[in-house]
Design a protein around this motif. Structure first.
Motif, PDB file in Angstrom:
ATOM      1  N   THR B 246       0.830  -1.201   0.000  1.00 46.51           N
ATOM      2  CA  THR B 246       0.000   0.000   0.000  1.00 46.51           C
ATOM      3  C   THR B 246       0.871   1.261   0.000  1.00 46.51           C
ATOM      4  O   THR B 246       0.641   2.193  -0.780  1.00 46.51           O
ATOM      5  N   LEU B 247       1.892   1.253   0.861  1.00 45.54           N
ATOM      6  CA  LEU B 247       2.769   2.425   0.934  1.00 45.54           C
ATOM      7  C   LEU B 247       3.525   2.602  -0.384  1.00 45.54           C
ATOM      8  O   LEU B 247       3.736   3.723  -0.843  1.00 45.54           O
ATOM      9  N   LEU B 248       3.898   1.476  -0.991  1.00 48.89           N
ATOM     10  CA  LEU B 248       4.610   1.552  -2.270  1.00 48.89           C
ATOM     11  C   LEU B 248       3.709   2.124  -3.365  1.00 48.89           C
ATOM     12  O   LEU B 248       4.186   2.793  -4.280  1.00 48.89           O
ATOM     13  N   ILE B 249       2.412   1.849  -3.267  1.00 48.01           N
ATOM     14  CA  ILE B 249       1.482   2.400  -4.260  1.00 48.01           C
ATOM     15  C   ILE B 249       1.222   3.877  -3.964  1.00 48.01           C
ATOM     16  O   ILE B 249       1.168   4.703  -4.883  1.00 48.01           O
ATOM     17  N   LEU B 250       1.079   4.202  -2.687  1.00 46.19           N
ATOM     18  CA  LEU B 250       0.752   5.591  -2.315  1.00 46.19           C
ATOM     19  C   LEU B 250       1.904   6.561  -2.622  1.00 46.19           C
ATOM     20  O   LEU B 250       1.668   7.720  -2.915  1.00 46.19           O
ATOM     21  N   TYR B 251       3.131   6.058  -2.559  1.00 47.40           N
ATOM     22  CA  TYR B 251       4.283   6.939  -2.747  1.00 47.40           C
ATOM     23  C   TYR B 251       4.249   7.663  -4.097  1.00 47.40           C
ATOM     24  O   TYR B 251       4.241   8.895  -4.134  1.00 47.40           O
ATOM     25  N   PRO B 252       4.198   6.923  -5.229  1.00 48.35           N
ATOM     26  CA  PRO B 252       4.164   7.643  -6.509  1.00 48.35           C
ATOM     27  C   PRO B 252       2.895   8.486  -6.684  1.00 48.35           C
ATOM     28  O   PRO B 252       2.946   9.559  -7.307  1.00 48.35           O
ATOM     29  N   VAL B 253       1.795   8.024  -6.121  1.00 50.62           N
ATOM     30  CA  VAL B 253       0.554   8.794  -6.241  1.00 50.62           C
ATOM     31  C   VAL B 253       0.720  10.138  -5.541  1.00 50.62           C
ATOM     32  O   VAL B 253       0.367  11.191  -6.083  1.00 50.62           O
ATOM     33  N   ALA B 254       1.294  10.086  -4.332  1.00 53.73           N
ATOM     34  CA  ALA B 254       1.503  11.328  -3.581  1.00 53.73           C
ATOM     35  C   ALA B 254       2.475  12.242  -4.328  1.00 53.73           C
ATOM     36  O   ALA B 254       2.290  13.454  -4.399  1.00 53.73           O
ATOM     37  N   LEU B 255       3.511  11.620  -4.895  1.00 53.88           N
ATOM     38  CA  LEU B 255       4.513  12.390  -5.636  1.00 53.88           C
ATOM     39  C   LEU B 255       3.861  13.109  -6.808  1.00 53.88           C
ATOM     40  O   LEU B 255       4.114  14.285  -7.081  1.00 53.88           O
ATOM     41  N   TRP B 256       2.979  12.409  -7.479  1.00 50.08           N
ATOM     42  CA  TRP B 256       2.318  12.936  -8.658  1.00 50.08           C
ATOM     43  C   TRP B 256       1.335  14.039  -8.288  1.00 50.08           C
ATOM     44  O   TRP B 256       1.227  15.063  -8.959  1.00 50.08           O
ATOM     45  N   LEU B 257       0.582  13.820  -7.164  1.00 51.79           N
ATOM     46  CA  LEU B 257      -0.454  14.769  -6.768  1.00 51.79           C
ATOM     47  C   LEU B 257       0.106  15.945  -5.977  1.00 51.79           C
ATOM     48  O   LEU B 257      -0.590  16.939  -5.784  1.00 51.79           O
ATOM     49  N   GLY B 258       1.351  15.818  -5.522  1.00 45.26           N
ATOM     50  CA  GLY B 258       1.936  16.846  -4.653  1.00 45.26           C
ATOM     51  C   GLY B 258       1.713  18.276  -5.121  1.00 45.26           C
ATOM     52  O   GLY B 258       1.091  19.073  -4.412  1.00 45.26           O
ATOM     53  N   PRO B 259       2.203  18.650  -6.320  1.00 39.63           N
ATOM     54  CA  PRO B 259       2.075  20.040  -6.771  1.00 39.63           C
ATOM     55  C   PRO B 259       0.616  20.479  -6.887  1.00 39.63           C
ATOM     56  O   PRO B 259       0.275  21.605  -6.508  1.00 39.63           O
ATOM     57  N   ALA B 260      -0.226  19.581  -7.374  1.00 37.17           N
ATOM     58  CA  ALA B 260      -1.638  19.927  -7.541  1.00 37.17           C
ATOM     59  C   ALA B 260      -2.281  20.235  -6.193  1.00 37.17           C
ATOM     60  O   ALA B 260      -3.008  21.219  -6.048  1.00 37.17           O
ATOM     61  N   THR B 261      -2.001  19.401  -5.198  1.00 36.26           N
ATOM     62  CA  THR B 261      -2.604  19.631  -3.886  1.00 36.26           C
ATOM     63  C   THR B 261      -2.059  20.900  -3.261  1.00 36.26           C
ATOM     64  O   THR B 261      -2.759  21.581  -2.535  1.00 36.26           O
ATOM     65  N   GLU B 262      -0.799  21.192  -3.559  1.00 35.31           N
ATOM     66  CA  GLU B 262      -0.207  22.386  -2.965  1.00 35.31           C
ATOM     67  C   GLU B 262      -0.960  23.639  -3.417  1.00 35.31           C
ATOM     68  O   GLU B 262      -1.266  24.519  -2.623  1.00 35.31           O
ATOM     69  N   SER B 263      -1.283  23.714  -4.719  1.00 34.67           N
ATOM     70  CA  SER B 263      -1.937  24.923  -5.201  1.00 34.67           C
ATOM     71  C   SER B 263      -3.409  24.941  -4.815  1.00 34.67           C
ATOM     72  O   SER B 263      -3.972  25.990  -4.538  1.00 34.67           O
ATOM     73  N   PHE B 264      -4.017  23.766  -4.723  1.00 37.38           N
ATOM     74  CA  PHE B 264      -5.455  23.758  -4.449  1.00 37.38           C
ATOM     75  C   PHE B 264      -5.776  23.732  -2.961  1.00 37.38           C
ATOM     76  O   PHE B 264      -6.606  24.467  -2.470  1.00 37.38           O
ATOM     77  N   PHE B 265      -5.077  22.852  -2.232  1.00 41.57           N
ATOM     78  CA  PHE B 265      -5.387  22.680  -0.805  1.00 41.57           C
ATOM     79  C   PHE B 265      -4.392  23.372   0.119  1.00 41.57           C
ATOM     80  O   PHE B 265      -4.475  23.225   1.317  1.00 41.57           O
ATOM     81  N   LEU B 266      -3.406  24.028  -0.420  1.00 41.44           N
ATOM     82  CA  LEU B 266      -2.409  24.743   0.395  1.00 41.44           C
ATOM     83  C   LEU B 266      -1.517  23.787   1.185  1.00 41.44           C
ATOM     84  O   LEU B 266      -0.871  24.163   2.134  1.00 41.44           O
ATOM     85  N   LEU B 267      -1.539  22.487   0.837  1.00 37.90           N
ATOM     86  CA  LEU B 267      -0.656  21.540   1.516  1.00 37.90           C
ATOM     87  C   LEU B 267      -0.104  20.592   0.457  1.00 37.90           C
ATOM     88  O   LEU B 267      -0.870  19.987  -0.283  1.00 37.90           O
ATOM     89  N   ASN B 268       1.212  20.461   0.394  1.00 38.87           N
ATOM     90  CA  ASN B 268       1.794  19.514  -0.544  1.00 38.87           C
ATOM     91  C   ASN B 268       1.734  18.125   0.066  1.00 38.87           C
ATOM     92  O   ASN B 268       2.402  17.832   1.047  1.00 38.87           O
ATOM     93  N   ILE B 269       0.890  17.280  -0.537  1.00 40.07           N
ATOM     94  CA  ILE B 269       0.610  15.979   0.049  1.00 40.07           C
ATOM     95  C   ILE B 269       1.857  15.093   0.061  1.00 40.07           C
ATOM     96  O   ILE B 269       2.040  14.265   0.936  1.00 40.07           O
ATOM     97  N   PHE B 270       2.726  15.314  -0.908  1.00 40.36           N
ATOM     98  CA  PHE B 270       3.941  14.501  -0.952  1.00 40.36           C
ATOM     99  C   PHE B 270       4.872  14.845   0.208  1.00 40.36           C
ATOM    100  O   PHE B 270       5.420  13.954   0.860  1.00 40.36           O
TER     101      PHE B 270
END
Lengths: 227, 306
Positions: B246-270
């Motif tokens: 699960t963590l291995l799957i979440l890692y690339p997902v978080a990496l990919w979503l990081g910039p998007a979440t930063e601009s939208f939610f004000l928190l970089n999920i990665f």
């Protein structure tokens, strides 16, 4: 050594009576055969002895121990005093003869050294030293039953319980199995055997308990098969 | 003791490999559940951070009339600060308000010109009040109302309080976030129950194939711990593998979503994923292990009666 005191077993809330007022004793080092038709209560009797089932009335004692008051957590220790042999062998098909016997010792927490020492001895005792690495599917019925007996005795139990051990065997294999049970008895282990086989009983000339419809109808010291 | 632990461990590993298909399906189901758990955890963090940031921006502004004396405004400030619900009160003087106004409109010729036309500063002083919690604004607002009523009508201080405009926004936001959290919790609960049932069933299948072995074990006097041990261990192994997966799957997902979440939610999920990896690991792998153990325990108890 074993004492049944007015034991009865009723199934289905009084619908069918499997055992009724059974009282008898078995002395150490006896060889007792229990005979009777199917449904006479032989297997139920043995189940009481290994605490697989509880009596509806009466008590079963092993030495001074009331078997059915043993707490569940202590049952495995009690069962280790008893070796069991069944008509259908109950060998594990994916294990060799050696592994099947070793498995019983492992479950009892014996050391690897003990296992390496005792398993070949047990197989020797049942004349199967040459089939030690064979799988059950490579053995004949008689050989399988001999492996099962080796497994039953390897932990040096006080009693061997054999439920129809010759039920699936041809006459020669039957003879061999009975001879082995006799040999085990001669070496000092109590043997309790149920059977249908008239020939076996008559050749043994040991104590015979005859059951019918849940009751003991005969108990002869050196009995014949009479039904 | 040591020998039986060794045997239980060995037999657990053998069972794991021998029933590879069952192991695979159990791990698959558990991984999906743990992914849901992980996603909910990260999602809550995003929502929580966003809510916090927005809440920090929320305040009550009290605008004073232009004629209010600085003294009376500061007196109001002091009495507000004495309230237990108030976190801080910021005072903006009339001059400061004007400066801010000018600065904000410095590219707007027309407004500046209009301002120049006026002889006097048209802006009043104001107090920005921040509560300790958004639910406290109501009582602060009530306090201000009371102050307004008690004022000397000939020399008023408070012009208006902008609470009601903000209230609606705050309420709506809180309601949305509450709903989202409730829905995700229900979804998580349903998936966890489903996963326990499926894992339970797959493990039961594994145990069913070895029921002969179990009956023989009981026959030869193996203790329940000895019988149960390997299956429990298998359950734990399913949990461990699924958790790591699960963590291995979440890692690339978080990496990919990081910039998007930063601009939208004000928190970089990665960044959060990396910073809180220890906690995530403990929760996800931990729940996997517990899940596997519970499933195994339930499944095996069927065969250990008598």
């Amino acid at each position: 050594m074993i004492y049944f005191d007015k034991v009865s077993k009723i199934y289905n809330g009084g619908q069918s009576t499997a055992l009724e007022d059974i009282t008898f004793q078995i002395a150490p080092n006896e060889f007792v055969s229990i005979v009777g038709h199917s449904g006479a209560g032989k297997t139920t009797l043995l189940k009481m002895l290994i605490a697989e089932d509880r009596p509806s009335g009466g008590d079963v004692f092993f030495e001074s121990l009331n078997i059915h008051s043993i707490p569940k957590s202590r049952l495995p220790q009690y069962r280790r005093k008893i070796g069991t042999v069944f008509q259908d062998f109950k060998l594990l098909p994916h294990k060799t003869a050696y592994e099947n016997i070793a498995f019983a010792m492992e479950a009892n927490g014996r050391t690897d050294t003990e296992i390496a020492e005792n398993v070949p001895q047990a197989l020797e005792l049942v004349d199967l030293a040459d089939k030690i690495w064979n799988f059950p599917s490579e053995l004949s019925g008689g050989e399988k039953q001999r492996v099962a007996i080796a497994r039953a005795i390897v932990n040096q139990p006080d009693i061997i319980i054999a439920d129809e051990p010759t039920g699936n065997l041809d006459p020669i294999a039957t003879y061999e199995v009975v001879q082995i049970l006799k040999k085990i008895n001669d070496l000092g282990t109590t043997v309790i055997m149920t059977t249908h086989n008239k020939g076996v009983i008559d050749a043994l000339e040991r104590r015979v308990i005859t059951m019918d419809e849940g009751r003991i109808i005969r108990d002869d010291a050196a009995g014949k098969y009479v039904l | 003791m040591f020998t039986s632990i060794k045997r239980i461990v060995r037999s657990g590993f053998v069972g794991f490999w021998r029933n590879a298909f069952v192991s695979f399906s159990s791990i698959f189901v558990m991984t999906i559940t743990l992914l849901v758990v992980g996603t909910v955890m990260l999602g809550n963090q995003l929502l929580g951070t966003t809510l916090e940031q927005i809440q920090n921006k929320v305040d009550i502004n009290v605008y004073m009339v232009t004629t209010a004396s600085q003294e009376s405004v500061l007196r109001l400030k002091t009495s507000l600060e004495a309230l237990p619900d108030v976190r801080e009160v910021t005072y903006t003087s009339r001059e400061d308000a004007l400066a801010v106004f000018r600065d904000r409109h410095k590219n707007d010729e027309l407004t500046i010109q209009a301002l120049e036309e006026l002889e006097e500063n048209p802006l009043g002083a104001s107090l920005a009040i921040r509560a300790k919690d958004t639910t406290h604004y109501e009582s602060i607002n009530a306090f201000l109302k009371e102050q307004q009523i008690l004022e000397d009508p000939s020399a008023p201080v408070i012009d208006r309080v902008n609470f009601n405009d903000n209230k609606e926004a705050i309420d709506k936001l809180t309601a949305i976030i509450d709903t989202v959290e409730r829905v995700t919790y229900i979804a998580m609960l349903v998936l966890v129950v489903a996963s326990i049932l499926i894992t339970f069933n797959t493990i039961r299948l594994a145990i069913y194939t070895t029921r002969e072995e179990i009956s023989v074990m009981r026959l030869v006097g193996a203790s329940n711990t000895f019988i149960r041990g390997p299956f429990m261990l298998q359950g734990v192994m399913y949990g461990l593998v699924s958790g790591v997966l699960t963590l291995l799957i979440l890692y690339p997902v978080a990496l990919w979503l990081g910039p998007a979440t930063e601009s939208f939610f004000l928190l970089n999920i990665f960044n959060y994923f990396v910073a809180e990896f220890g906690r995530l690991f403990a929760v996800i792998v931990g729940s996997g292990v517990v899940l596997g153990m519970i499933s195994s325990m339930l499944a095996i108890s069927r065969y250990l009666r008598v």
